[in-house]
Write an enzyme that holds these catalytic residues in place. Structure first.
Site, PDB file in Angstrom:
ATOM      1  CB  VAL A  11      22.093  -8.842 -13.839  1.00 31.79           C
ATOM      2  CG1 VAL A  11      22.683  -9.890 -12.897  1.00 31.79           C
ATOM      3  CG2 VAL A  11      20.586  -9.049 -13.975  1.00 31.79           C
ATOM      4  CE  LYS A  93      16.142 -16.025 -18.809  1.00 26.44           C
ATOM      5  NZ  LYS A  93      16.082 -14.761 -18.049  1.00 26.44           N
ATOM      6  CD  GLU A 117      20.933 -21.097  -6.770  1.00 24.76           C
ATOM      7  OE1 GLU A 117      19.714 -21.132  -7.012  1.00 24.76           O
ATOM      8  OE2 GLU A 117      21.577 -22.056  -6.287  1.00 24.76           O
ATOM      9  CG  ASP A 189      12.300 -16.863 -18.855  1.00 30.98           C
ATOM     10  OD1 ASP A 189      13.491 -16.504 -18.936  1.00 30.98           O
ATOM     11  OD2 ASP A 189      11.705 -16.996 -17.775  1.00 30.98           O
ATOM     12  CE  LYS A 193      13.922 -17.948 -15.782  1.00 33.04           C
ATOM     13  NZ  LYS A 193      12.983 -16.929 -15.264  1.00 33.04           N
ATOM     14  N   GLY A 291      15.113  -9.264 -11.377  1.00 34.72           N
ATOM     15  CA  GLY A 291      15.445  -7.978 -10.773  1.00 34.72           C
ATOM     16  C   GLY A 291      16.926  -7.835 -10.518  1.00 34.72           C
TER      17      GLY A 291
END
Length: 394
Positions: A11, A93, A117, A189, A193, A291
């Site tokens: 990322v 997160k 975001e 995960d 979130k 991704g």
């Protein structure tokens, strides 16, 4: 605006690539001047450094992008950045779910911004649209397919008839799943979130932990998928929360949908997230949940919001709410070798081999029952039938 990136993984490299290569009137105002990496990764490039203090003490650096992942050292490094008067954007997160209130408070005290975001939904503009809805509406439900890896596994098992272990290996080979896939397949995960989403939606703090109901897809089998298909269902791993009268539900569990329902049509590694508000009604978003470039795109959008002084919604996270999953009454299917009559003598049960249909049971009790059965050495599987926020009761 001069930017430093903490981490040069997938990322972080995507953020650097977008800022360097997307030649727009907006991205041309951004410049990556420093990238923090481990000492062994420093290769002589003028951007790379293992000295975080040099970033903190550089008055020309306005904003820091944190993409290290994990709790520490990310938590400490974010706090240090905010206290040094630098805005922070992050895709992390795990750290946001545990420290969102702390980060937001410190950012305000130092007159900088903390935006996140991309921590939920990757490239989907979820947080910003949740905040926009909250400017007008009270939000009473959040639900969605928050994890692309688990969705890929279930989708491939449904399409191809492959076994769980085979599709998990494929997901790992494609880079969707880690060598240790627990966060994806056991619901952790999604937990992070959904905690972040409910924090914002309800202006409260929902701490990740064992008190939150989670049942993942580790135990799903090829036979389960086939059984559900025979009955006209497609299984998805859902995170869901519903708020009413200062009580909220919070559950992560496999959920069965008919082929025509929106959730059933979310394929591959895509995410789907939605809300329900007073005037907007049901609003949902579907797109790449992970991704390199989709996640980096969301990070750069946050950077541009800081640069353009586009303020996000101010939340205090101070609403006192009660977690109560006993108010959520649903129908379930449980696959187990155990005699479910022994565990649930007061409920209407229908048995079909190893599959049990359980009518109108509260979510907490069915999860606790399946956990008890798992302690016997069985590997049970449960799924909520046609679950959705509109079916919640209180």
């Amino acid at each position: 605006m001069n930017i430093a990136i903490l981490g040069k993984g997938t990322v972080g490299s995507g953020v650097d690539q977008i800022i360097s290569e997307q030649n727009t009137a907006f991205t041309n105002q951004l410049k990556v001047v420093s990238i923090f990496v481990r000492p062994e990764k420093v290769d002589g490039s003028p951007k790379l450094t293992a000295d975080y203090a040099s970033i903190l003490n550089n008055p020309d650096i306005d904003l820091i992008v944190e993409v290290l992942g994990g709790i520490e050292p990310a938590h400490t490094m974010i706090i240090d950045a905010l206290k040094h008067g630098k805005s922070v954007v992050t895709a992390n997160k795990a750290v946001v779910a545990r420290h969102i209130q702390e980060f937001t408070k410190i950012a305000a005290e130092n007159q900088v911004k903390f935006y996140f975001e991309s921590s939920v939904g990757g490239g989907i503009p979820w947080i910003i649209n949740l905040e926009r809805a909250l400017r007008i509406d009270k939000i009473d439900s959040i639900h969605g397919i928050f994890n692309g890896t688990s969705n890929f596994i279930l989708d491939q098992m449904t399409k191809t008839g492959a076994k769980f272990d085979e599709v998990l290996k494929e997901a790992q080979d494609l880079g969707y799943a880690e060598a240790d896939p627990s966060a994806d397949i056991d619901g952790y995960d999604i937990e992070n979130k959904l905690c972040i989403s409910t924090d914002i939606a309800y202006d409260t703090i929902v701490e990740p932990g064992d008190h939150l109901l989670k049942f993942g897809i580790r135990n799903i089998t090829h036979n389960d998928i086939q059984y559900f298909k025979e009955h006209g269902w497609i299984v998805k791993l859902l995170g869901r929360s519903f708020l009413k009268n200062n009580r909220y539900t919070f559950v992560i569990e496999p959920t069965l949908y008919s082929p025509g329902q929106i959730e059933a049509g979310v394929h591959n590694n895509y995410n789907y997230v939605g809300l329900r508000g007073d005037t907007i009604g049901k609003l949902s978003f579907n797109g790449q949940g992970a991704g390199m470039l989709p996640t980096a795109h969301a990070l750069v959008q946050d950077i541009l919001d800081v640069y353009l002084k586009n303020d996000h919604l101010d939340r205090k996270f101070n609403q006192k709410l009660e977690l109560n999953n006993e108010t959520k009454i649903m129908d379930y299917i449980v696959r187990t070798k155990a005699d479910l009559n022994h565990y649930l003598p007061d409920y209407e049960l229908k048995q079909d081999g190893e599959y049990w249909f359980v009518k109108q049971i509260n979510t907490k009790l069915i999860h606790e029952t399946v956990q008890q059965i798992a302690l016997t050495g069985d590997k049970p599987f449960l799924a909520c039938i046609n679950g959705g926020a509109e079916n919640d009761r209180s």
